[in-house]
Design an enzyme around this catalytic site. Sequence first.
Site, short mmCIF file in Angstrom:
data_model
loop_
_atom_site.label_atom_id
_atom_site.label_comp_id
_atom_site.label_asym_id
_atom_site.label_seq_id
_atom_site.Cartn_x
_atom_site.Cartn_y
_atom_site.Cartn_z
N CYS A 152 50.85 62.87 19.23
CA CYS A 152 50.83 61.41 19.20
C CYS A 152 49.79 60.92 18.20
CB CYS A 152 50.52 60.83 20.57
SG CYS A 152 50.37 59.04 20.51
N GLY A 162 64.31 62.06 14.28
CA GLY A 162 63.87 61.21 13.18
C GLY A 162 65.04 60.59 12.46
C1 SIN Z 1 52.63 56.02 21.59
O1 SIN Z 1 52.73 55.80 22.79
O2 SIN Z 1 51.71 55.53 20.93
C2 SIN Z 1 53.61 56.89 20.86
C3 SIN Z 1 53.66 58.25 21.43
C4 SIN Z 1 53.84 59.34 20.43
O3 SIN Z 1 54.07 59.07 19.23
O4 SIN Z 1 53.72 60.50 20.79
#
Ligand code: SIN
Length: 321
Positions: free
Chosen positions: A142, A257
């Site tokens: 993330c 993606g």
């Molecule tokens: C997020 O909640 O910011 C996105 C999560 C991710 O990209 O793993």
Amino acid sequence: MKRRWRGQQDRSVDLSTWLYGRRLPSPIMSASGTSGHGAELAAFVDLSQIGAVVVKSLAHFPNDGNPAPRVGVISTGMINSVGLPGPGVRRWIDEYLPDLIRLGANVVVSVWGRTRADYITAVEQLVPVASHLLAVEVNVSCPNTEKGGEMFGHDPKETKEIVRAVSQTCSLPIGVKLSPNTDRYIKVAEAALEVGASTLVASNTYLGQVLREGSRKPVLGTKSGGGVSGIGVLPLSLRIVKELNKAFPGCDIVGVGGVYSASDALAYLFEGASAIQVGTATFIDPRSLHKISEELKKTIKEQGVTNLKDLLSIKREFLSF
Ligand code: SIN
């Protein structure tokens, strides 16, 4: 209680694929973080007929996430810095899992943490409901945590320790959500596979920044930027899938993606993916998972076969695209 979807679907074509040691009804899955923590898409797609619902990453603790705005639209998709908000695994089990089970979904739980111990605790909490789950997807990538771009998934050693710990904690099959924001993703993947991961999920979002038009102000509440997704990243993730397939032939890969259509999904399957996750397209049209699945079935029929496996074995060009 979530309403079950009751629309039309073509049952004459077999989309099934193998992933996580199980035969799934379709290679089309939801992408973590793009349709909530449970059965939010149930009114738009038959959750029992998609490959799996991958729930938004959960920690063992409840988390508020990042300040708004958390998403911004760009011409090729979107940027997000949501910050992994969630109810925590225990509340998720009580409040979200029952609907997913009732609706017949294959459930993949994405887990995250700030430390290795956090991952272990999250997975320990899942153990009592493991028989209702298809797999755990370990999110080491993330871009929107306090540490920003410094994620576990950029370090083969850190990734290895986390995946090892997860595999020692539960017997569920393990997927690893890779980061595309490092040139070391092959090393990271190798490390994860060595200690028990069976599946590579490629990939998470791409680090980016977007300003409001004509302004110095970022569109996102987290001024430092976020993760870019959508049709514009398809060629980037497709190349990662291709390279992973070359490095680890026979390994299960999930392409993620920029999948907006059956032809996008097929591109990943042609490059060696066993399944595809659909994310940003769902924000544009919550019926995307259904539409892409039906489009894929139509393509299979047009090519004169009745199942996905036979479609993928056709060597000639698909002229209808
Ligand atoms: C997020 O909640 O910011 C996105 C999560 C991710 O990209 O793993």
